[in-house]
Design a protein around this motif. Structure first.
Motif, PDB file in Angstrom:
ATOM      1  N   SER A  50       0.827  -1.287  -0.013  1.00 62.07           N
ATOM      2  CA  SER A  50      -0.064  -0.004   0.191  1.00 62.07           C
ATOM      3  C   SER A  50       0.939   1.360   0.015  1.00 62.07           C
ATOM      4  CB  SER A  50      -1.054   0.216   1.492  1.00 62.07           C
ATOM      5  OG  SER A  50      -1.867  -1.051   1.120  1.00 62.07           O
ATOM      6  N   GLY A  51       1.782   1.259   0.703  1.00 66.29           N
ATOM      7  CA  GLY A  51       3.152   2.284   0.873  1.00 66.29           C
ATOM      8  C   GLY A  51       3.658   2.641  -0.751  1.00 66.29           C
ATOM      9  N   VAL A  52       3.986   1.475  -1.343  1.00 65.14           N
ATOM     10  CA  VAL A  52       4.338   1.532  -2.638  1.00 65.14           C
ATOM     11  C   VAL A  52       3.438   2.085  -3.543  1.00 65.14           C
ATOM     12  CG1 VAL A  52       5.053   0.234  -4.781  1.00 65.14           C
ATOM     13  CG2 VAL A  52       5.844  -0.419  -2.471  1.00 65.14           C
ATOM     14  N   TRP A  53       2.146   1.770  -3.635  1.00 64.45           N
ATOM     15  CA  TRP A  53       0.897   2.250  -4.362  1.00 64.45           C
ATOM     16  C   TRP A  53       0.894   3.904  -4.245  1.00 64.45           C
ATOM     17  CZ3 TRP A  53      -3.134   4.921  -2.779  1.00 64.45           C
ATOM     18  CH2 TRP A  53      -3.934   5.591  -3.813  1.00 64.45           C
ATOM     19  N   CYS A  54       0.983   4.163  -2.724  1.00 63.05           N
ATOM     20  CA  CYS A  54       0.904   5.399  -2.610  1.00 63.05           C
ATOM     21  C   CYS A  54       2.065   6.444  -2.941  1.00 63.05           C
ATOM     22  CB  CYS A  54       0.923   5.918  -0.806  1.00 63.05           C
ATOM     23  SG  CYS A  54      -0.510   5.494  -0.085  1.00 63.05           S
ATOM     24  N   ALA A  55       3.362   5.952  -3.168  1.00 55.65           N
ATOM     25  CA  ALA A  55       4.469   6.611  -3.376  1.00 55.65           C
ATOM     26  C   ALA A  55       4.171   6.596  -5.300  1.00 55.65           C
ATOM     27  CB  ALA A  55       5.741   5.982  -3.384  1.00 55.65           C
ATOM     28  N   LEU A  56       3.786   5.640  -6.074  1.00 54.78           N
ATOM     29  CA  LEU A  56       3.404   5.729  -7.293  1.00 54.78           C
ATOM     30  C   LEU A  56       2.501   6.623  -7.773  1.00 54.78           C
ATOM     31  CD1 LEU A  56       3.901   1.773  -8.078  1.00 54.78           C
ATOM     32  CD2 LEU A  56       5.367   3.778  -8.997  1.00 54.78           C
ATOM     33  N   ALA A  57       1.219   6.665  -6.760  1.00 56.79           N
ATOM     34  CA  ALA A  57       0.255   7.722  -6.923  1.00 56.79           C
ATOM     35  C   ALA A  57       0.869   9.288  -6.767  1.00 56.79           C
ATOM     36  CB  ALA A  57      -0.923   7.515  -5.985  1.00 56.79           C
ATOM     37  N   VAL A  58       1.594   9.482  -5.851  1.00 53.95           N
ATOM     38  CA  VAL A  58       2.152  10.800  -5.617  1.00 53.95           C
ATOM     39  C   VAL A  58       3.091  11.194  -6.717  1.00 53.95           C
ATOM     40  CG1 VAL A  58       3.759  12.254  -4.062  1.00 53.95           C
ATOM     41  CG2 VAL A  58       1.907  10.728  -3.268  1.00 53.95           C
ATOM     42  N   VAL A  59       4.106  10.116  -7.152  1.00 52.54           N
ATOM     43  CA  VAL A  59       4.917  10.493  -8.202  1.00 52.54           C
ATOM     44  C   VAL A  59       4.203  10.962  -9.483  1.00 52.54           C
ATOM     45  CG1 VAL A  59       6.795   9.355  -9.781  1.00 52.54           C
ATOM     46  CG2 VAL A  59       6.855   9.271  -7.248  1.00 52.54           C
ATOM     47  N   SER A  60       3.356  10.016  -9.941  1.00 51.54           N
ATOM     48  CA  SER A  60       2.526  10.059 -11.010  1.00 51.54           C
ATOM     49  C   SER A  60       2.006  11.452 -11.374  1.00 51.54           C
ATOM     50  CB  SER A  60       1.723   9.006 -11.132  1.00 51.54           C
ATOM     51  OG  SER A  60       0.666   8.953 -10.624  1.00 51.54           O
ATOM     52  N   ILE A  61       1.291  11.754 -10.001  1.00 53.45           N
ATOM     53  CA  ILE A  61       0.661  13.254 -10.002  1.00 53.45           C
ATOM     54  C   ILE A  61       1.396  14.272 -10.129  1.00 53.45           C
ATOM     55  CG2 ILE A  61      -1.078  14.613  -8.517  1.00 53.45           C
ATOM     56  CD1 ILE A  61      -2.509  12.129  -7.618  1.00 53.45           C
ATOM     57  N   TRP A  62       2.612  13.990  -9.434  1.00 49.53           N
ATOM     58  CA  TRP A  62       3.591  15.191  -9.345  1.00 49.53           C
ATOM     59  C   TRP A  62       4.192  15.206 -10.956  1.00 49.53           C
ATOM     60  CZ3 TRP A  62       9.304  14.683  -9.027  1.00 49.53           C
ATOM     61  CH2 TRP A  62       9.987  15.975  -8.863  1.00 49.53           C
ATOM     62  N   LEU A  63       4.537  14.130 -11.466  1.00 46.75           N
ATOM     63  CA  LEU A  63       4.809  14.091 -12.822  1.00 46.75           C
ATOM     64  C   LEU A  63       4.125  14.755 -13.885  1.00 46.75           C
ATOM     65  CD1 LEU A  63       7.344  11.054 -12.982  1.00 46.75           C
ATOM     66  CD2 LEU A  63       8.111  13.384 -12.806  1.00 46.75           C
ATOM     67  N   HIS A  64       2.749  14.224 -13.918  1.00 52.80           N
ATOM     68  CA  HIS A  64       1.773  14.484 -14.916  1.00 52.80           C
ATOM     69  C   HIS A  64       0.868  15.464 -14.748  1.00 52.80           C
ATOM     70  CE1 HIS A  64       3.994  11.184 -17.121  1.00 52.80           C
ATOM     71  NE2 HIS A  64       4.030  10.510 -16.094  1.00 52.80           N
ATOM     72  N   GLY A  65       0.435  15.786 -13.446  1.00 53.90           N
ATOM     73  CA  GLY A  65      -0.681  16.541 -12.999  1.00 53.90           C
ATOM     74  C   GLY A  65      -1.854  15.978 -13.228  1.00 53.90           C
ATOM     75  N   LYS A  66      -2.850  16.661 -13.665  1.00 56.03           N
ATOM     76  CA  LYS A  66      -3.911  16.161 -13.724  1.00 56.03           C
ATOM     77  C   LYS A  66      -4.207  14.618 -14.597  1.00 56.03           C
ATOM     78  CE  LYS A  66      -6.960  20.314 -13.490  1.00 56.03           C
ATOM     79  NZ  LYS A  66      -7.803  21.226 -14.288  1.00 56.03           N
ATOM     80  N   ARG A  67      -3.556  14.538 -15.323  1.00 58.35           N
ATOM     81  CA  ARG A  67      -3.414  13.347 -16.305  1.00 58.35           C
ATOM     82  C   ARG A  67      -2.715  12.129 -15.267  1.00 58.35           C
ATOM     83  NH1 ARG A  67      -2.838  14.038 -22.253  1.00 58.35           N
ATOM     84  NH2 ARG A  67      -3.662  16.242 -22.502  1.00 58.35           N
ATOM     85  N   GLY A  68      -2.110  12.400 -14.363  1.00 55.48           N
ATOM     86  CA  GLY A  68      -1.666  11.253 -13.493  1.00 55.48           C
ATOM     87  C   GLY A  68      -2.520  10.818 -12.295  1.00 55.48           C
ATOM     88  N   ALA A  69      -3.724  11.626 -12.366  1.00 57.21           N
ATOM     89  CA  ALA A  69      -4.911  11.158 -11.464  1.00 57.21           C
ATOM     90  C   ALA A  69      -5.565   9.940 -11.664  1.00 57.21           C
ATOM     91  CB  ALA A  69      -5.945  12.372 -11.516  1.00 57.21           C
ATOM     92  N   TRP A  70      -5.136   9.201 -13.010  1.00 56.43           N
ATOM     93  CA  TRP A  70      -5.610   7.987 -13.337  1.00 56.43           C
ATOM     94  C   TRP A  70      -5.110   6.955 -11.894  1.00 56.43           C
ATOM     95  CZ3 TRP A  70      -1.223   6.034 -13.621  1.00 56.43           C
ATOM     96  CH2 TRP A  70      -0.083   6.727 -14.170  1.00 56.43           C
ATOM     97  N   ALA A  71      -4.086   7.437 -11.603  1.00 56.54           N
ATOM     98  CA  ALA A  71      -3.382   6.409 -10.557  1.00 56.54           C
ATOM     99  C   ALA A  71      -4.239   6.186  -9.223  1.00 56.54           C
ATOM    100  CB  ALA A  71      -2.009   6.797 -10.053  1.00 56.54           C
ATOM    101  N   LEU A  72      -5.258   7.049  -9.011  1.00 53.07           N
ATOM    102  CA  LEU A  72      -6.115   6.974  -7.922  1.00 53.07           C
ATOM    103  C   LEU A  72      -7.164   5.885  -8.239  1.00 53.07           C
ATOM    104  CD1 LEU A  72      -6.492  10.752  -7.064  1.00 53.07           C
ATOM    105  CD2 LEU A  72      -5.032   9.214  -6.110  1.00 53.07           C
ATOM    106  N   LEU A  73      -7.120   5.263  -9.419  1.00 56.90           N
ATOM    107  CA  LEU A  73      -8.229   4.225  -9.463  1.00 56.90           C
ATOM    108  C   LEU A  73      -8.084   2.949  -8.568  1.00 56.90           C
ATOM    109  CD1 LEU A  73      -8.263   4.136 -13.401  1.00 56.90           C
ATOM    110  CD2 LEU A  73     -10.026   4.994 -11.891  1.00 56.90           C
ATOM    111  N   GLY A  74      -6.711   2.802  -8.213  1.00 46.39           N
ATOM    112  CA  GLY A  74      -6.225   1.670  -7.379  1.00 46.39           C
ATOM    113  C   GLY A  74      -6.535   2.014  -5.796  1.00 46.39           C
ATOM    114  N   LEU A  75      -7.070   3.449  -5.377  1.00 45.03           N
ATOM    115  CA  LEU A  75      -7.255   3.651  -3.940  1.00 45.03           C
ATOM    116  C   LEU A  75      -8.190   2.697  -3.197  1.00 45.03           C
ATOM    117  CD1 LEU A  75      -7.041   6.547  -2.504  1.00 45.03           C
ATOM    118  CD2 LEU A  75      -9.598   6.402  -2.545  1.00 45.03           C
ATOM    119  N   PRO A  76      -9.291   2.342  -3.670  1.00 46.01           N
ATOM    120  CA  PRO A  76     -10.066   1.342  -2.775  1.00 46.01           C
ATOM    121  C   PRO A  76      -9.329   0.061  -2.601  1.00 46.01           C
ATOM    122  CG  PRO A  76     -11.284   2.025  -4.659  1.00 46.01           C
ATOM    123  CD  PRO A  76     -10.058   2.561  -4.885  1.00 46.01           C
TER     124      PRO A  76
END
Length: 100
Positions: A50-76
């Motif tokens: 879960s920590g790895v997922w959080c890091a990947l989600a933060v990095v993808s949003i940081w690198l890609h902005g709004k286009r990186g928000a798709w990483a939040l699909l794995g949140l549940p």
């Protein structure tokens, strides 16, 4: 310019693949139907994923902005067991190794 755009799209796809893989692994790794739950697996394998997922989600949003928000699909999937432990806590039998 097209090659740079293709690299960005491929980078987002790779990040999505890894983020979803980490989220699903953290959700499916502990035996879902076992009652009581296997808390050792949850604490030592699912929470780090879960920590790895959080890091990947933060990095993808940081690198890609709004286009990186798709990483939040794995949140549940990624935060199911951390939320369950936060709400329900760890039973005392885990610490005494008497859970069955």
């Amino acid at each position: 310019m097209w090659k740079q755009t293709a690299k960005t799209v491929n980078g987002r796809r790779v990040m999505l693949l890894f983020a979803m893989a980490a989220a699903l692994a953290s959700f499916l790794l502990p035996p879902f139907a076992q009652i009581p739950a296997d808390y050792h697996t949850i604490l030592w394998q699912s929470l780090p994923l879960s920590g790895v997922w959080c890091a990947l989600a933060v990095v993808s949003i940081w690198l890609h902005g709004k286009r990186g928000a798709w990483a939040l699909l794995g949140l549940p999937f990624a935060l199911f067991y951390p939320a369950a432990i936060l709400i329900g806590g760890i039973p005392p039998c885990y610490w005494t190794h008497t859970c069955r």
